[in-house]
Write a protein that holds these residues in place. Structure first.
Motif, mmCIF file in Angstrom:
data_model
loop_
_atom_site.group_PDB
_atom_site.id
_atom_site.type_symbol
_atom_site.label_atom_id
_atom_site.label_comp_id
_atom_site.label_asym_id
_atom_site.label_seq_id
_atom_site.Cartn_x
_atom_site.Cartn_y
_atom_site.Cartn_z
ATOM 1 N N HIS A 1 20.425 28.769 -12.116
ATOM 2 C CA HIS A 1 19.202 29.642 -11.644
ATOM 3 C C HIS A 1 18.538 30.026 -13.057
ATOM 4 N N VAL A 2 17.197 30.094 -12.830
ATOM 5 C CA VAL A 2 16.326 30.415 -13.729
ATOM 6 C C VAL A 2 15.440 31.592 -13.250
ATOM 7 N N ILE A 3 15.402 32.690 -13.523
ATOM 8 C CA ILE A 3 14.444 33.906 -12.948
ATOM 9 C C ILE A 3 13.345 33.981 -13.703
ATOM 10 N N VAL A 4 12.114 33.763 -13.339
ATOM 11 C CA VAL A 4 10.884 33.859 -14.099
ATOM 12 C C VAL A 4 9.923 34.976 -13.611
ATOM 13 N N TYR A 5 9.330 35.743 -14.262
ATOM 14 C CA TYR A 5 8.099 36.880 -14.057
ATOM 15 C C TYR A 5 6.966 36.480 -14.307
ATOM 16 N N GLY A 6 6.085 36.727 -13.442
ATOM 17 C CA GLY A 6 4.670 36.520 -13.936
ATOM 18 C C GLY A 6 3.696 35.511 -13.137
ATOM 19 N N TYR A 7 4.130 34.762 -12.475
ATOM 20 C CA TYR A 7 3.554 33.704 -11.754
ATOM 21 C C TYR A 7 3.780 33.587 -10.486
ATOM 22 N N THR A 8 2.674 33.103 -9.715
ATOM 23 C CA THR A 8 2.816 32.914 -8.093
ATOM 24 C C THR A 8 3.589 31.628 -7.928
ATOM 25 N N ARG A 9 4.175 31.283 -6.705
ATOM 26 C CA ARG A 9 4.743 30.385 -6.558
ATOM 27 C C ARG A 9 3.812 28.886 -6.705
ATOM 28 N N LYS A 10 2.573 28.981 -6.378
ATOM 29 C CA LYS A 10 1.575 27.980 -6.464
ATOM 30 C C LYS A 10 1.642 27.615 -7.951
ATOM 31 N N GLU A 11 1.630 28.545 -8.838
ATOM 32 C CA GLU A 11 1.202 28.421 -10.392
ATOM 33 C C GLU A 11 2.541 27.653 -10.929
ATOM 34 N N ILE A 12 3.577 28.143 -10.326
ATOM 35 C CA ILE A 12 4.785 27.465 -10.841
ATOM 36 C C ILE A 12 5.065 26.143 -10.449
ATOM 37 N N MET A 13 4.664 25.738 -9.141
ATOM 38 C CA MET A 13 4.635 24.440 -8.821
ATOM 39 C C MET A 13 3.731 23.524 -9.809
ATOM 40 N N GLY A 14 2.583 24.206 -9.933
ATOM 41 C CA GLY A 14 1.510 23.439 -10.926
ATOM 42 C C GLY A 14 2.068 23.048 -12.348
ATOM 43 N N VAL A 15 2.813 24.248 -12.855
ATOM 44 C CA VAL A 15 3.342 23.960 -14.168
ATOM 45 C C VAL A 15 4.539 22.879 -14.207
ATOM 46 N N LEU A 16 5.515 22.958 -13.078
ATOM 47 C CA LEU A 16 6.476 22.068 -13.002
ATOM 48 C C LEU A 16 6.292 20.765 -12.335
ATOM 49 N N LYS A 17 5.029 20.387 -12.074
ATOM 50 C CA LYS A 17 4.693 19.187 -11.454
ATOM 51 C C LYS A 17 5.420 17.870 -12.195
ATOM 52 N N HIS A 18 5.267 17.695 -13.325
ATOM 53 C CA HIS A 18 5.892 16.712 -14.162
ATOM 54 C C HIS A 18 7.465 16.697 -13.975
ATOM 55 N N PHE A 19 7.876 18.041 -14.226
ATOM 56 C CA PHE A 19 9.070 18.129 -14.333
ATOM 57 C C PHE A 19 10.111 17.740 -13.027
ATOM 58 N N ILE A 20 9.522 18.315 -11.658
ATOM 59 C CA ILE A 20 9.890 17.939 -10.470
ATOM 60 C C ILE A 20 9.876 16.282 -10.332
ATOM 61 N N LYS A 21 8.926 15.639 -10.651
ATOM 62 C CA LYS A 21 8.860 14.146 -10.488
ATOM 63 C C LYS A 21 9.878 13.521 -11.259
ATOM 64 N N HIS A 22 10.556 14.154 -12.214
ATOM 65 C CA HIS A 22 11.245 13.187 -12.993
ATOM 66 C C HIS A 22 12.902 13.705 -13.006
ATOM 67 N N LEU A 23 13.161 14.781 -11.900
ATOM 68 C CA LEU A 23 14.282 15.164 -11.564
ATOM 69 C C LEU A 23 15.326 13.953 -11.172
ATOM 70 N N PRO A 24 16.569 13.908 -11.626
ATOM 71 C CA PRO A 24 17.582 12.869 -10.962
ATOM 72 C C PRO A 24 17.650 12.746 -9.601
ATOM 73 N N GLU A 25 17.672 11.823 -9.014
ATOM 74 C CA GLU A 25 17.616 11.983 -7.181
ATOM 75 C C GLU A 25 18.962 12.638 -6.846
ATOM 76 N N TYR A 26 20.112 13.090 -7.642
ATOM 77 C CA TYR A 26 21.037 13.889 -7.040
ATOM 78 C C TYR A 26 20.763 15.391 -7.387
ATOM 79 N N ILE A 27 19.931 15.594 -7.851
ATOM 80 C CA ILE A 27 19.169 16.915 -8.177
ATOM 81 C C ILE A 27 17.993 17.620 -7.517
ATOM 82 N N ARG A 28 18.085 18.512 -6.797
ATOM 83 C CA ARG A 28 16.812 18.876 -6.335
ATOM 84 C C ARG A 28 16.454 20.187 -6.665
#
Length: 253
Positions: A11-38
């Motif tokens: 877990h990582v708890i983050v303050y100061g962002y909407t969900r939409k903003e976090i999804m935008g920041v993590l777009k590249h991060f999500i794309k490169h997740l291993p297939e066994y991690i969601r």
């Protein structure tokens, strides 16, 4: 024989962002997740819990990559990370106060005791929470907390001067090490052009230092109250961690 898979979470708890903003920041991060991690995100106003869930037959490789990705998230959000475990903001604050043997008090106007409620939901909070003054009326701000009447007359109850005096008054009255204060317009009525609904001044005090911020929260009355509650708790967490950064000057006086 098929090997048994192991499932683990980080877990990582983050303050100061909407969900939409976090999804935008993590777009590249999500794309490169291993297939066994969601990854999943649970957001409540500006507080977000990022959850990494992994399933793999190899425990060592699973833990290595979960820990690596968790640290990557911490590096991405840096100072906005509140915790690296499944924990509430009030729990984070309580742990800090307990570890340092410090006490806290509140002076609340627009939040109506909600900060005190969140803090006292934690078991053992009697070790560090002394009390709260719900100074909804201006007379209570002046007669109980010692806010100067001229501050209210000149700047209004929703102002830097008033909210800082409220925090200092609560700490003085209850002899606490720390304090959180709020004064704002939760709505749906009461807003003006200069101070619209959702405007909240929030103060925090620790170590002889008082800081304050003018925030503008979206949503209905309950959203504003909950947003101000979370923001006040985060301000004090950052003061205690010595990571507090002065906000841009949004003073409206």
């Amino acid at each position: 024989m098929k090997k048994e898979t192991t499932t683990e979470k980080r877990h990582v708890i983050v303050y100061g962002y909407t969900r939409k903003e976090i999804m935008g920041v993590l777009k590249h991060f999500i794309k490169h997740l291993p297939e066994y991690i969601r990854m999943n995100i649970e957001s409540n106003l500006l507080t977000s819990k990022i959850i990494l869930t992994g399933q793999h037959e190899g425990v060592a490789i699973l833990r290595f990559n979960l820990n690596r990705l968790q640290q990557n998230l911490r590096d991405i959000f840096t100072k906005d990370v509140i915790a690296s475990e499944d924990i509430t903001l009030a729990e984070v604050l309580g742990n800090l106060l307990r570890e340092r043997e410090l006490t806290v008090a509140c002076a609340e106007s627009c939040t109506g005791g909600n900060i005190a409620h969140r803090i006292t939901q934690q078991p053992g909070s009697s070790n560090y929470f002394l009390g709260s003054i719900v100074s909804y009326a201006n007379d209570v701000k002046t007669n109980v907390l010692g806010v100067a009447r001229q501050y209210i007359d000149k700047y209004g109850a929703v102002s830097r001067q008033v909210v800082e005096s409220m925090a200092e008054g609560a700490a003085r009255l209850m002899r606490s090490d720390c304090a959180i204060s709020t004064s704002g317009i939760a709505g749906p009525d009461g807003g003006t052009k200069l101070k619209p609904v959702g405007t909240v001044w929030i103060g925090a005090r620790y170590g002889g230092k008082t800081v304050s911020e003018c925030c503008h929260f979206d949503g209905d009355r309950n959203d504003v109250i909950e947003s101000a509650t979370a923001h006040g708790i985060v301000m004090l967490i950052n003061l205690l961690r010595d990571t507090y950064e002065e906000a841009d000057d949004l003073a409206d006086e």
